[in-house]
Design a protein around this motif. Structure first.
Motif, mmCIF file in Angstrom:
data_model
loop_
_atom_site.group_PDB
_atom_site.id
_atom_site.type_symbol
_atom_site.label_atom_id
_atom_site.label_comp_id
_atom_site.label_asym_id
_atom_site.label_seq_id
_atom_site.Cartn_x
_atom_site.Cartn_y
_atom_site.Cartn_z
ATOM 1 N N ARG A 118 0.799 -1.231 0.000
ATOM 2 C CA ARG A 118 0.000 0.000 0.000
ATOM 3 C C ARG A 118 0.832 1.281 0.000
ATOM 4 N NH1 ARG A 118 -5.329 -1.145 1.654
ATOM 5 N NH2 ARG A 118 -5.769 -3.290 1.046
ATOM 6 N N VAL A 119 2.145 1.154 0.112
ATOM 7 C CA VAL A 119 2.999 2.338 0.099
ATOM 8 C C VAL A 119 3.991 2.277 -1.061
ATOM 9 C CG1 VAL A 119 4.708 3.710 1.375
ATOM 10 C CG2 VAL A 119 2.763 2.689 2.594
ATOM 11 N N VAL A 120 4.810 1.246 -1.095
ATOM 12 C CA VAL A 120 5.897 1.158 -2.080
ATOM 13 C C VAL A 120 5.412 1.294 -3.524
ATOM 14 C CG1 VAL A 120 7.727 -0.307 -3.008
ATOM 15 C CG2 VAL A 120 7.400 -0.134 -0.527
ATOM 16 N N PRO A 121 4.415 0.514 -3.968
ATOM 17 C CA PRO A 121 4.027 0.629 -5.386
ATOM 18 C C PRO A 121 3.525 2.020 -5.765
ATOM 19 C CG PRO A 121 3.063 -1.333 -4.371
ATOM 20 C CD PRO A 121 3.611 -0.489 -3.269
ATOM 21 N N TYR A 122 2.835 2.673 -4.842
ATOM 22 C CA TYR A 122 2.252 3.968 -5.174
ATOM 23 C C TYR A 122 3.272 5.093 -5.154
ATOM 24 C CZ TYR A 122 -2.051 1.389 -4.979
ATOM 25 O OH TYR A 122 -3.030 0.460 -5.225
ATOM 26 N N LEU A 123 4.333 4.940 -4.373
ATOM 27 C CA LEU A 123 5.458 5.870 -4.480
ATOM 28 C C LEU A 123 5.993 5.850 -5.907
ATOM 29 C CD1 LEU A 123 8.053 7.487 -3.793
ATOM 30 C CD2 LEU A 123 8.982 5.371 -2.810
ATOM 31 N N TYR A 124 6.248 4.664 -6.436
ATOM 32 C CA TYR A 124 6.820 4.562 -7.772
ATOM 33 C C TYR A 124 5.809 4.952 -8.851
ATOM 34 C CZ TYR A 124 11.053 2.423 -5.957
ATOM 35 O OH TYR A 124 12.236 2.194 -5.301
ATOM 36 N N ARG A 125 4.547 4.617 -8.661
ATOM 37 C CA ARG A 125 3.537 5.017 -9.642
ATOM 38 C C ARG A 125 3.427 6.538 -9.730
ATOM 39 N NH1 ARG A 125 -1.831 1.158 -9.646
ATOM 40 N NH2 ARG A 125 -0.775 -0.810 -10.097
ATOM 41 N N TYR A 126 3.423 7.167 -8.578
ATOM 42 C CA TYR A 126 3.340 8.632 -8.548
ATOM 43 C C TYR A 126 4.587 9.240 -9.189
ATOM 44 C CZ TYR A 126 2.240 13.246 -6.525
ATOM 45 O OH TYR A 126 1.946 14.571 -6.320
ATOM 46 N N LEU A 127 5.753 8.671 -8.890
ATOM 47 C CA LEU A 127 7.002 9.188 -9.430
ATOM 48 C C LEU A 127 7.048 9.052 -10.952
ATOM 49 C CD1 LEU A 127 9.831 10.369 -8.919
ATOM 50 C CD2 LEU A 127 10.650 8.009 -8.600
ATOM 51 N N GLU A 128 6.549 7.943 -11.479
ATOM 52 C CA GLU A 128 6.641 7.716 -12.918
ATOM 53 C C GLU A 128 5.573 8.479 -13.711
ATOM 54 O OE1 GLU A 128 6.009 3.685 -14.122
ATOM 55 O OE2 GLU A 128 3.847 3.765 -13.743
ATOM 56 N N VAL A 169 9.227 -2.961 11.066
ATOM 57 C CA VAL A 169 8.363 -1.988 10.386
ATOM 58 C C VAL A 169 9.120 -0.692 10.131
ATOM 59 C CG1 VAL A 169 6.239 -0.636 10.566
ATOM 60 C CG2 VAL A 169 6.280 -3.001 11.372
ATOM 61 N N ASP A 170 9.871 -0.229 11.110
ATOM 62 C CA ASP A 170 10.653 0.994 10.956
ATOM 63 C C ASP A 170 11.683 0.858 9.842
ATOM 64 O OD1 ASP A 170 9.597 2.496 13.310
ATOM 65 O OD2 ASP A 170 10.511 0.845 14.418
ATOM 66 N N LEU A 171 12.427 -0.249 9.861
ATOM 67 C CA LEU A 171 13.509 -0.425 8.894
ATOM 68 C C LEU A 171 12.983 -0.632 7.480
ATOM 69 C CD1 LEU A 171 16.177 -2.625 10.717
ATOM 70 C CD2 LEU A 171 15.737 -0.179 10.876
ATOM 71 N N LEU A 172 11.833 -1.269 7.364
ATOM 72 C CA LEU A 172 11.285 -1.534 6.038
ATOM 73 C C LEU A 172 10.603 -0.312 5.437
ATOM 74 C CD1 LEU A 172 9.909 -5.127 6.658
ATOM 75 C CD2 LEU A 172 11.901 -4.492 5.311
ATOM 76 N N LEU A 173 10.200 0.637 6.276
ATOM 77 C CA LEU A 173 9.525 1.823 5.777
ATOM 78 C C LEU A 173 10.463 2.972 5.466
ATOM 79 C CD1 LEU A 173 6.934 3.416 5.113
ATOM 80 C CD2 LEU A 173 6.751 3.957 7.561
ATOM 81 N N ILE A 174 11.482 3.217 6.286
ATOM 82 C CA ILE A 174 12.243 4.461 6.193
ATOM 83 C C ILE A 174 12.927 4.683 4.836
ATOM 84 C CG2 ILE A 174 14.275 3.475 7.358
ATOM 85 C CD1 ILE A 174 13.020 7.167 7.389
ATOM 86 N N PRO A 175 13.460 3.666 4.142
ATOM 87 C CA PRO A 175 14.054 3.979 2.834
ATOM 88 C C PRO A 175 13.049 4.572 1.854
ATOM 89 C CG PRO A 175 14.767 1.818 3.590
ATOM 90 C CD PRO A 175 13.650 2.243 4.493
ATOM 91 N N PHE A 176 11.807 4.133 1.933
ATOM 92 C CA PHE A 176 10.777 4.641 1.031
ATOM 93 C C PHE A 176 10.213 5.973 1.531
ATOM 94 C CE2 PHE A 176 11.193 0.141 0.409
ATOM 95 C CZ PHE A 176 11.333 0.071 -0.970
ATOM 96 N N ALA A 177 10.133 6.130 2.841
ATOM 97 C CA ALA A 177 9.718 7.413 3.394
ATOM 98 C C ALA A 177 10.703 8.507 2.982
ATOM 99 C CB ALA A 177 9.627 7.331 4.915
#
Length: 249
Positions: A118-128, A169-177
């Motif tokens: 719910r976070v990672v794919p939409y970061l990239y979709r928005y970016l592209e 959860v913290d470690l898996l989120l922060i690179p994308f945040a």
């Protein structure tokens, strides 16, 4: 690149690419769990026979290779989430990333999946989404909702997701945040809201995570890291990036 652990004493080989947020997840977990490793920088898109063999024909980072220590020989682990789980199993008593209680662990795994779906794919979709329109708008809305839900689940006291101790959860989120902040801020003039209880809590989490030693320890050339990252992701902002990262699972 300077290895964070002495290679001569490193039983694990860690194959990474400096710009990759998935690899950054694994790198932070290695540092947090205090596991010796040898850092090996690779270009994952150069699909040589050597690299395909190491990456189990996936040609993606991160990859962890543990030396032979059992009847099956060496162990190769791919996928950032699986690597974090593997490292937790490898050193369960050092700086735990998942709760011991099975119910709490199940809850953490739900939020791990939430980040990936719910976070990672939409970061990239928005970016592209180079051009304004429905695709960009729906990607932005989905990203906002994904982060907002996660913020609502954070410990109210913090500063981290589950309180005072770092978790998976913290470690898996922060690179994308960080990439939401740096890349979407630069290429889409976008920033997450800062007002309201949920977004204030997220901001406190984000600032705390950016200041942690494990995050700072994975910024290659920290003085120029943000700018190098922005330059590297220019093709993504033009719709020319890897399509697999935009897939919703």
């Amino acid at each position: 690149m300077e290895n964070h652990q002495q290679a001569a004493a490193a039983p694990l080989k860690f194959y990474s690419a400096w710009y990759c947020p998935f690899a950054q997840r694994a790198w932070m977990a290695l540092l947090h769990k205090e596991i010796p490793f040898e850092y090996i920088e690779v270009d994952p898109y150069r699909k040589s026979r050597w690299w395909l063999e190491i990456s189990r024909n996936r040609a993606k980072v991160p990859v962890i290779v543990a030396p032979a220590g059992n009847a099956t020989g060496s162990t190769t682990v791919i996928d950032s989430t699986r690597i974090v789980e593997y490292l937790e199993d490898l050193e369960p008593h050092v700086n735990r990333l998942f709760p011991c209680d099975p119910n709490e662990k199940a809850e953490h795994r739900f939020w791990v999946d939430h980040i990936n779906e719910r976070v990672v794919p939409y970061l990239y979709r928005y970016l592209e989404a180079e051009q304004p329109g429905e695709y960009r708008d729906t990607s932005q809305e989905a990203l906002l909702e994904g982060v907002r839900e996660l913020s609502n689940a954070m410990s109210p006291t913090g500063p981290f997701f589950n309180g005072t101790a770092l978790t998976a959860v913290d470690l898996l989120l922060i690179p994308f945040a960080y990439r939401i902040d740096a890349l979407l801020g630069h290429y889409r003039d976008f920033s997450l809201p800062t007002t309201g209880a949920s977004w204030s809590r997220y901001q406190r989490w984000y600032e705390s995570m950016c200041g942690t030693a494990v995050f700072q320890g994975t910024l290659t050339g920290p003085d120029h890291y943000r700018q190098r990252l922005i330059e590297h992701y220019l093709p993504y902002s033009q719709g020319k990036g890897q399509k697999d990262v935009t897939a919703v699972r």
